[in-house]
Design an enzyme around this catalytic site. Structure first.
Site, PDB file in Angstrom:
ATOM      1  N   ASP A   1       0.859  -1.226  -0.066  1.00 29.12           N
ATOM      2  CA  ASP A   1       0.012  -0.015   0.068  1.00 29.12           C
ATOM      3  C   ASP A   1       0.755   1.300   0.121  1.00 29.12           C
ATOM      4  O   ASP A   1       0.316   2.355  -0.084  1.00 29.12           O
ATOM      5  CB  ASP A   1      -1.043  -0.044   1.160  1.00 29.12           C
ATOM      6  CG  ASP A   1      -0.588  -0.114   2.633  1.00 29.12           C
ATOM      7  OD1 ASP A   1       0.777   0.022   2.508  1.00 29.12           O
ATOM      8  OD2 ASP A   1      -1.097  -0.123   3.547  1.00 29.12           O
TER       9      ASP A   1
ATOM     10  N   ASP B   1      -1.056  -6.399  -0.489  1.00 32.71           N
ATOM     11  CA  ASP B   1      -1.294  -5.945   0.842  1.00 32.71           C
ATOM     12  C   ASP B   1      -2.845  -5.464   0.973  1.00 32.71           C
ATOM     13  O   ASP B   1      -3.539  -4.911   0.082  1.00 32.71           O
ATOM     14  CB  ASP B   1      -0.548  -4.220   0.753  1.00 32.71           C
ATOM     15  CG  ASP B   1       0.147  -4.095   2.103  1.00 32.71           C
ATOM     16  OD1 ASP B   1       0.186  -5.039   3.106  1.00 32.71           O
ATOM     17  OD2 ASP B   1       1.094  -3.137   2.127  1.00 32.71           O
TER      18      ASP B   1
ATOM     19  N   GLU C   1       8.819  -4.005  10.781  1.00 28.46           N
ATOM     20  CA  GLU C   1       9.099  -2.705  10.251  1.00 28.46           C
ATOM     21  C   GLU C   1       9.776  -1.871  11.235  1.00 28.46           C
ATOM     22  O   GLU C   1       8.798  -1.355  12.531  1.00 28.46           O
ATOM     23  CB  GLU C   1       8.114  -2.249   9.453  1.00 28.46           C
ATOM     24  CG  GLU C   1       8.176  -0.786   9.081  1.00 28.46           C
ATOM     25  CD  GLU C   1       7.241  -0.205   7.808  1.00 28.46           C
ATOM     26  OE1 GLU C   1       6.506  -0.927   7.625  1.00 28.46           O
ATOM     27  OE2 GLU C   1       7.573   1.054   7.489  1.00 28.46           O
TER      28      GLU C   1
END
Ligand code: KIV
Length: 274
Positions: free
Chosen positions: A64, A103, A198
């Site tokens: 995304d 995603d 992340e």
């Protein structure tokens, strides 16, 4: 070609001619754990999907991040399921063997398990995705279970979760060990076959990587993950605001501007067409 039941088959089973059949599976990616460190890159259209695949990268995320690097948004939050479907279809058309991970955008899985499953089914059925990725840890275990329960492989995503980061905690490195470990374990327990970490503290990433039986895919989370993912536009230098952890392996944005300047000048000079 007629199938055994006599019905015209839309896609005859001819492995040589039907490359989709040879796409890397989620199971094969999971089995890489502990054996090999593998690269993942994002892609959003057919030609760049092809470039990524030709470079030998066999796991492609239609992230995304398309919102930031292609659609001109400041964040991923506004990206819609329709957008991800559109870009996934393009990447699928441009590739033959790579595993295409789509995603799940914000709003496509938060409301209910049914909603999440419906969105995931669309990404596989209409988009051609091989698996889906969604953001969140313990809070998303039920969603992961609901989607994997229908046979669709899922990738988790913890640490910085950009869809909601701007609404609260921001993008700083995540260092809350107990919470991160709990999230990682929950994602694995839900049935995910891999997990994105992340901007997670490097030592915590190492601990999670050692602890889980599924591959960790790191971004800004240090060298100890089983895999690394970067956004295509950062790798190629096509986006002006790359995060500090990203490495730009080329400056394609600069090259594109130079080429366009040459073209414009030649039209003005009447040297093109020759
Ligand atoms: O959207 C995306 O590109 C991602 C990666 C940064 C992991 O989620």
């Amino acid at each position: 070609m007629k199938a055994r039941n006599g019905v015209e088959s839309a896609r005859p089973y001819e492995p040589e001619k039907n490359p989709a059949i040879r796409r890397l599976t989620a199971g094969a990616i999971k089995r890489r754990k502990g054996k090999t460190t593998f690269p993942v890159a994002t892609a959003y259209d057919a030609p760049f999907g092809q470039f990524v695949e030709r470079a030998g990268i066999d796991v492609i995320l239609v992230g995304d991040s398309v919102g930031n690097v292609v659609l001109g948004f400041d964040e991923t939050t506004p990206v819609t399921l329709e957008s991800i479907l559109y870009h996934t279809q393009a990447v699928v058309r441009g590739t033959t063997r790579a595993h295409i991970m789509a995603d799940m955008p914000f709003g496509s899985y938060q409301v209910s398990n049914e909603d999440a499953l419906r969105s995931a089914i669309r990404l596989v059925k209409e988009g051609g995705a091989c698996s889906v990725k969604l953001e969140g840890g313990r809070d998303q275990t039920d969603r992961i279970r609901a989607i994997t329960g229908a046979g669709i492989p899922v990738v988790g995503h913890i640490g910085v979760t950009p869809q909601t980061a701007g609404l609260g905690p921001g993008f700083k490195m995540r260092t809350h060990r107990d919470r991160l470990i709990d999230d990682a374990r929950s994602v694995e327990a839900g049935g995910a076959y891999a997990i994105v970490l992340e901007v997670v503290d490097y030592e915590i990433s190492r601990e999670i990587t050692e602890m889980l039986s599924i591959p960790t895919i790191g971004i800004g989370s240090g060298p100890h993950c089983d895999s690394q993912v970067l956004v295509l536009h950062d790798i190629l230098g096509m986006y002006p605001h790359s995060p500090s952890f990203a490495k730009r392996y080329a400056e394609i944005g600069e090259l594109a501007t130079q080429a366009l300047e040459s073209y414009a000048q030649e039209v003005r000079d009447r040297t093109f067409p020759p």
